[in-house]
Design a protein around this motif. Sequence first.
Motif, PDB file in Angstrom:
ATOM      1  N   ARG A 128      48.948  45.375 -29.339  1.00 59.57           N
ATOM      2  CA  ARG A 128      48.946  46.435 -30.683  1.00 59.57           C
ATOM      3  C   ARG A 128      49.328  45.784 -31.984  1.00 59.57           C
ATOM      4  N   PRO A 129      49.022  46.328 -33.028  1.00 64.43           N
ATOM      5  CA  PRO A 129      48.249  47.593 -33.066  1.00 64.43           C
ATOM      6  C   PRO A 129      46.649  47.158 -32.826  1.00 64.43           C
ATOM      7  N   THR A 130      45.973  48.290 -32.604  1.00 64.49           N
ATOM      8  CA  THR A 130      44.588  48.347 -32.442  1.00 64.49           C
ATOM      9  C   THR A 130      43.795  47.518 -33.403  1.00 64.49           C
ATOM     10  N   ALA A 131      44.154  47.901 -34.761  1.00 59.75           N
ATOM     11  CA  ALA A 131      43.447  47.196 -35.795  1.00 59.75           C
ATOM     12  C   ALA A 131      43.608  45.758 -35.896  1.00 59.75           C
ATOM     13  N   ASP A 132      44.815  45.171 -35.247  1.00 54.59           N
ATOM     14  CA  ASP A 132      44.662  43.621 -35.115  1.00 54.59           C
ATOM     15  C   ASP A 132      43.525  43.206 -34.086  1.00 54.59           C
ATOM     16  N   LEU A 133      43.545  43.782 -33.000  1.00 54.77           N
ATOM     17  CA  LEU A 133      42.377  43.777 -31.886  1.00 54.77           C
ATOM     18  C   LEU A 133      41.082  43.467 -32.572  1.00 54.77           C
ATOM     19  N   LEU A 134      40.650  44.507 -33.393  1.00 52.78           N
ATOM     20  CA  LEU A 134      39.533  44.686 -33.805  1.00 52.78           C
ATOM     21  C   LEU A 134      39.328  43.432 -35.117  1.00 52.78           C
ATOM     22  N   ASP A 135      40.269  43.254 -35.794  1.00 58.15           N
ATOM     23  CA  ASP A 135      40.338  42.105 -36.653  1.00 58.15           C
ATOM     24  C   ASP A 135      40.198  40.568 -36.237  1.00 58.15           C
ATOM     25  N   VAL A 136      40.704  40.425 -34.786  1.00 54.53           N
ATOM     26  CA  VAL A 136      40.329  39.242 -34.194  1.00 54.53           C
ATOM     27  C   VAL A 136      39.002  39.400 -33.509  1.00 54.53           C
ATOM     28  N   ALA A 137      38.371  40.329 -33.049  1.00 59.32           N
ATOM     29  CA  ALA A 137      37.063  40.173 -32.510  1.00 59.32           C
ATOM     30  C   ALA A 137      36.109  40.096 -33.677  1.00 59.32           C
ATOM     31  N   ALA A 138      36.239  40.636 -34.782  1.00 64.93           N
ATOM     32  CA  ALA A 138      35.294  40.570 -36.084  1.00 64.93           C
ATOM     33  C   ALA A 138      35.433  39.087 -36.363  1.00 64.93           C
ATOM     34  N   SER A 139      36.693  38.527 -36.443  1.00 59.82           N
ATOM     35  CA  SER A 139      36.996  37.093 -36.941  1.00 59.82           C
ATOM     36  C   SER A 139      36.011  36.255 -35.939  1.00 59.82           C
ATOM     37  N   ALA A 140      36.054  36.286 -34.672  1.00 58.53           N
ATOM     38  CA  ALA A 140      35.462  35.582 -33.744  1.00 58.53           C
ATOM     39  C   ALA A 140      34.044  35.746 -33.595  1.00 58.53           C
ATOM     40  N   ALA A 141      33.324  36.970 -33.924  1.00 59.13           N
ATOM     41  CA  ALA A 141      32.047  36.863 -34.245  1.00 59.13           C
ATOM     42  C   ALA A 141      31.681  36.213 -35.487  1.00 59.13           C
ATOM     43  N   HIS A 142      32.541  36.375 -36.500  1.00 57.01           N
ATOM     44  CA  HIS A 142      32.160  35.791 -37.508  1.00 57.01           C
ATOM     45  C   HIS A 142      32.011  34.475 -37.594  1.00 57.01           C
ATOM     46  N   ALA A 143      32.991  33.631 -36.838  1.00 60.67           N
ATOM     47  CA  ALA A 143      32.968  32.367 -36.811  1.00 60.67           C
ATOM     48  C   ALA A 143      31.727  31.763 -36.019  1.00 60.67           C
ATOM     49  N   THR A 175      46.413  65.679 -21.593  1.00 58.48           N
ATOM     50  CA  THR A 175      47.657  65.691 -22.112  1.00 58.48           C
ATOM     51  C   THR A 175      48.337  64.092 -22.382  1.00 58.48           C
ATOM     52  N   GLU A 176      47.887  63.273 -21.377  1.00 63.94           N
ATOM     53  CA  GLU A 176      48.128  61.603 -21.655  1.00 63.94           C
ATOM     54  C   GLU A 176      47.380  61.269 -22.851  1.00 63.94           C
ATOM     55  N   LYS A 177      46.044  61.896 -22.982  1.00 64.49           N
ATOM     56  CA  LYS A 177      45.212  61.183 -24.064  1.00 64.49           C
ATOM     57  C   LYS A 177      45.931  61.738 -25.416  1.00 64.49           C
ATOM     58  N   ASN A 178      46.248  62.916 -25.534  1.00 72.71           N
ATOM     59  CA  ASN A 178      46.898  63.544 -26.554  1.00 72.71           C
ATOM     60  C   ASN A 178      48.297  62.705 -26.882  1.00 72.71           C
ATOM     61  N   LEU A 179      49.054  62.400 -25.925  1.00 70.16           N
ATOM     62  CA  LEU A 179      50.318  61.850 -26.206  1.00 70.16           C
ATOM     63  C   LEU A 179      50.057  60.459 -26.781  1.00 70.16           C
ATOM     64  N   ARG A 180      48.991  59.775 -26.226  1.00 74.00           N
ATOM     65  CA  ARG A 180      48.562  58.416 -26.566  1.00 74.00           C
ATOM     66  C   ARG A 180      48.264  58.574 -27.968  1.00 74.00           C
ATOM     67  N   VAL A 181      47.571  59.351 -28.849  1.00 73.98           N
ATOM     68  CA  VAL A 181      47.270  59.513 -29.959  1.00 73.98           C
ATOM     69  C   VAL A 181      48.434  59.556 -30.654  1.00 73.98           C
ATOM     70  N   VAL A 182      49.342  60.406 -30.421  1.00 69.85           N
ATOM     71  CA  VAL A 182      50.644  60.898 -31.311  1.00 69.85           C
ATOM     72  C   VAL A 182      51.295  59.316 -31.145  1.00 69.85           C
ATOM     73  N   PHE A 183      51.585  58.632 -30.072  1.00 73.34           N
ATOM     74  CA  PHE A 183      52.295  57.420 -29.965  1.00 73.34           C
ATOM     75  C   PHE A 183      51.813  56.382 -30.679  1.00 73.34           C
ATOM     76  N   ASP A 184      50.488  56.278 -30.458  1.00 78.00           N
ATOM     77  CA  ASP A 184      49.853  55.116 -31.220  1.00 78.00           C
ATOM     78  C   ASP A 184      49.991  55.208 -32.867  1.00 78.00           C
ATOM     79  N   ALA A 185      49.658  56.290 -33.193  1.00 76.87           N
ATOM     80  CA  ALA A 185      49.631  56.566 -34.513  1.00 76.87           C
ATOM     81  C   ALA A 185      51.082  56.472 -35.384  1.00 76.87           C
ATOM     82  N   ALA A 186      52.084  56.837 -34.496  1.00 75.69           N
ATOM     83  CA  ALA A 186      53.522  56.885 -35.114  1.00 75.69           C
ATOM     84  C   ALA A 186      54.057  55.372 -34.936  1.00 75.69           C
ATOM     85  N   GLU A 187      53.230  54.618 -34.171  1.00 74.88           N
ATOM     86  CA  GLU A 187      53.963  53.271 -34.298  1.00 74.88           C
ATOM     87  C   GLU A 187      53.770  52.358 -35.290  1.00 74.88           C
TER      88      GLU A 187
END
Length: 658
Positions: free
Chosen positions: A212-227, A487-499
Amino acid sequence: MHAVTGEAVDWSSANQAYVTAALRVLRLRVLQHAESGYDEEKVARAERARAAAANALPGPAGIDTVVQAFGLSTFERDLLLLCAGVEMDTAVADACAAAHGDPTRRYVTFGLGLAALSAPHWSAITPAAPLRRWHLVEVVHTDTPTTSPLRVDERVLHTLAGISYLDQRVEPLAVLLHPPAALPASAHDAVRRVVACWEQPSRRSTIQLHGRPTADLLDVAASAAHALGLGALRVRTSDLAGPAHERQFLARILERDAALSGLAIVLEVDDVLPEGVRLALDLAVRLDCPGVLTAREPLAVADPRPAPIQVRAPTASESRSLWESSLGPGSRRLGGRLDRVIGQFELDVDSIRTVAAQVRPVLDQERADTEAIGRQLWDDCRTRVRPALDGLTQRIEPRAGWPDIVLPEPQLRTLHQIGLHVRHRLVVHEEWGFAARSARGLGTAALFSGPSGTGKTLAAEVLATDLGLDLYRVDLSQVVSKYIGETEKNLRVVFDAAEGGGAVLLFDEADALFGRRSEVKDSHDRYANIEVSYLLQRMEAYRGLAILTTNLKNALDPAFMRRLRFVVQFPFPEAAQRAEIWRHSFPGATPTSGLDPRRLASLTVSGGTIANIALLAAFLAADAGEPVGMAHVLSAARAEYAKLERPLTDAEVRGWVG
């Protein structure tokens, strides 16, 4: 629109000329099969023209890109071109009609291809062969594959013509990722490992990235593809949910677009239930192209090769370097204000650069007000993480401060300690090494328990004001769902955003959500326990400030209680505390006359009830055109007691009105 270079124009014209020449050769072969107007000299001239057009191409033709991507044989190549020719050139359709001996059958069939084209092979007809496996052509009537019309796929047709775009069936589900301008040092190793896996010619499999955070995972994936000279296409696996045959079709279309456009596929797992994980893994194994599967935690698979790669959140020093490079030399003038921002907010690289760009012009001025800039920087970061929390929560604008809350000294001291934990978490966790011991339990979870109206929500508002953070009340009516997994999906959205760190989460009446797990007697009990277990895990891993309030402390799950750092018991206020509450119950602008807080304190009510009585008394006084007096408070108290179905005793109001 993007400007078109001269080289691109030359390739497009050359590609068109090559397709035209190749179609002329194929049309003549079909006419030869039809024994209609066939001429050896025409065929020879057409073959020489095709060879010349091929030599004039500055790069691979569109058809060559398709051949290389999907391993087409010479026969499959010519058959695909012939199907495209029916759409591009009416003369090709006329030749097909002549070969069929029927003017209405202006289309290609496998039977015609096998008879008219060179190097034919029966295996090209099968669904497992490239033409049908990759949906390059579609058999209109699958029950008669040799005589059925063949239709070239529109996306493939445009590729042959030299036009590239995302398939319309994929475009609504996908987002093209762009590599960030810079990555934290800790993420470079993950990029190198992804690239190394993809470079293995025998295994270009889907790689798990977790963290986490998700944005960093996506940045790593995009950077690897770009390489590797690839683009990166992000797809949420939940958007691909559906019957197995539909998932297989979409997976194949994704692969096809990846091959045609030079893309890596990034599958983002956004489900918390096993069913969602199984869906993600099912899609991952169907893909036969460079791919990444992103999730918070590594997913359990039978064959964990290649091993999951963890992307760690930027360290405090890495975040500091990013901030300092983005803010420029003026960052030194911010001092401890920048430290607070780094310790509180977890922003990805692009967000840091965006916020810094808004502040830097002011910071670079010679007489910059660093105090005001520090506040702007803090507020900009807080605003940056705010939108993702809307919907399942209610944002409360915190206005109350420490003078507005009346509690015994031990409780006040604990509340101040909660603020200290949040304010100095960077120093203790990162600089003093506590975070290196464990990634869990680094947040601040507090339980406020006590009777209704004793100040639990007010205390949360006071802390949010003191810390300069947004306060979000979790809307249980929106979060809790009767449908399994919601319920779990909704809570995941709340916690992920709040982190991101910019919010205080307030769970009012938390016993409804964090109740005791029960003995499993049926499927409902099992899924109810899953909800509580998921909450326990997220509370332990959550790095921000979460406040839970309850009137029923004993109803909470014991395992949850162990994960709390603070438990504050809000007692029913004693007479001295009630008098203090009454002193602060009317704003300074409210006209009053003869109010005696000590006599008002004889009402044995909580702070919340006192606030209700004071408000009603103000309305009664305003209606009478008088300052608020004891008589107005008495009338308001009688109305509030009636609402609570309690008797107002003479002892409580003796001597109020002469």
